[in-house]
Design an enzyme around this catalytic site. Sequence first.
Site, PDB file in Angstrom:
ATOM      1  N   TYR A 129     -40.598  19.885   1.734  1.00 24.32           N
ATOM      2  CA  TYR A 129     -39.458  19.929   2.415  1.00 24.32           C
ATOM      3  C   TYR A 129     -38.720  21.136   1.880  1.00 24.32           C
ATOM      4  CZ  TYR A 129     -34.467  19.313   3.186  1.00 24.32           C
ATOM      5  OH  TYR A 129     -33.260  19.483   3.707  1.00 24.32           O
TER       6      TYR A 129
ATOM      7  N   SER B 246     -31.335  24.350   2.264  1.00 23.97           N
ATOM      8  CA  SER B 246     -31.065  23.279   1.466  1.00 23.97           C
ATOM      9  C   SER B 246     -30.972  23.612  -0.016  1.00 23.97           C
ATOM     10  CB  SER B 246     -32.140  22.232   1.672  1.00 23.97           C
ATOM     11  OG  SER B 246     -32.004  21.295   0.408  1.00 23.97           O
TER      12      SER B 246
END
Length: 350
Positions: free
Chosen positions: A167, A142
């Site tokens: 995350y 990501s």
Amino acid sequence: MKILVTGTAGFIGFYVAQKLAELQYEVVGVDSINNYYDINLKYGRLQAAGFDTGELKDNQPVCSKIYPNYCFIKLDIADRVQMEHLFANYQFDMVCHLAAQAGVRYSITNPHDYALSNLSGFLNILEGCRSVQIRHLVYASSSSVYGLNGNAPFSVHHRADHPVSLYAASKKSNEMMAHSYSHLYQMPTTGLRFFTVYGPWGRPDMAYFKFADAIINNQPIDVYNNGEMQRDFTYIDDIVQGIIKVLAKPAEANANWDRLHPDSATSSAPYRLYNIGNSSPVTLINFIEALESAIGKKAIKNMLPMQAGDVLSTDADMTDLEQDFNYQPKTDIKEGISKFVHWFREYYQI
């Protein structure tokens, strides 16, 4: 060629699995269909891919009625035993790992979900790949791993050591775990740092999805940092094109890698990292304007300060992916948003 695609009831996995099936690969898709967001949307994706969702049972394969070479199994990647059985039964040639517990803000309130799916689940993927001597593992990282890094555009050759959400930390951990397996077992792994992906069948926890719903229903939208945040919005078709190209070319060791001056994106092991985005950042306020234009209605904006866990800007340096794979995104914001809004109205019968 037999390929495992994880997260196929999810947004990106839904598209990737079908594209691979169209290309005549033998595809096995898995997904736990958790309730992080509306499971009806997840079942809707599976139905659109040709599956009779009434036939789904845990750990039992069901084949698509559209793609006879594509089967789906409802399975949690964090289930070590079932994952061992999966790899032993199918002996995959390649893996495209897209399943994960997503969401920056959700990780602040539900941290343990990320340890299960993004860490334990990823370890199960790595162990499965090792057990069958996989030809290539491609996995989703990501853009959020860049965190406090202020060097724009973001380059995979820069350090990314200061994530600002769990995350993001879990995705950075995936990259490090993958490298260890590439080094220990000469297992080709490629991590793709996704920048904001949007399009039909997208995730309802994403801002553009919430904004469309609110604008259509005359509800206010929360616009953080006065809409001045920039995102490298990338249309789903462009993302899928990139993933397919990367899958077909296993990572190789960098013969010129220097441990005294280590390059973060490559290694003496068969390991690579790439940004995958659009390299044309758009401010949030301009993105909202594109939604307003496609919907034909002005948004009611509630302007708010920056949120915890957010980053000010995401801007992808796409040099490596362009050079190595001739990757060239083709969909601009207006076209992509128009397609999304058309799907949104049709799906929700608005």
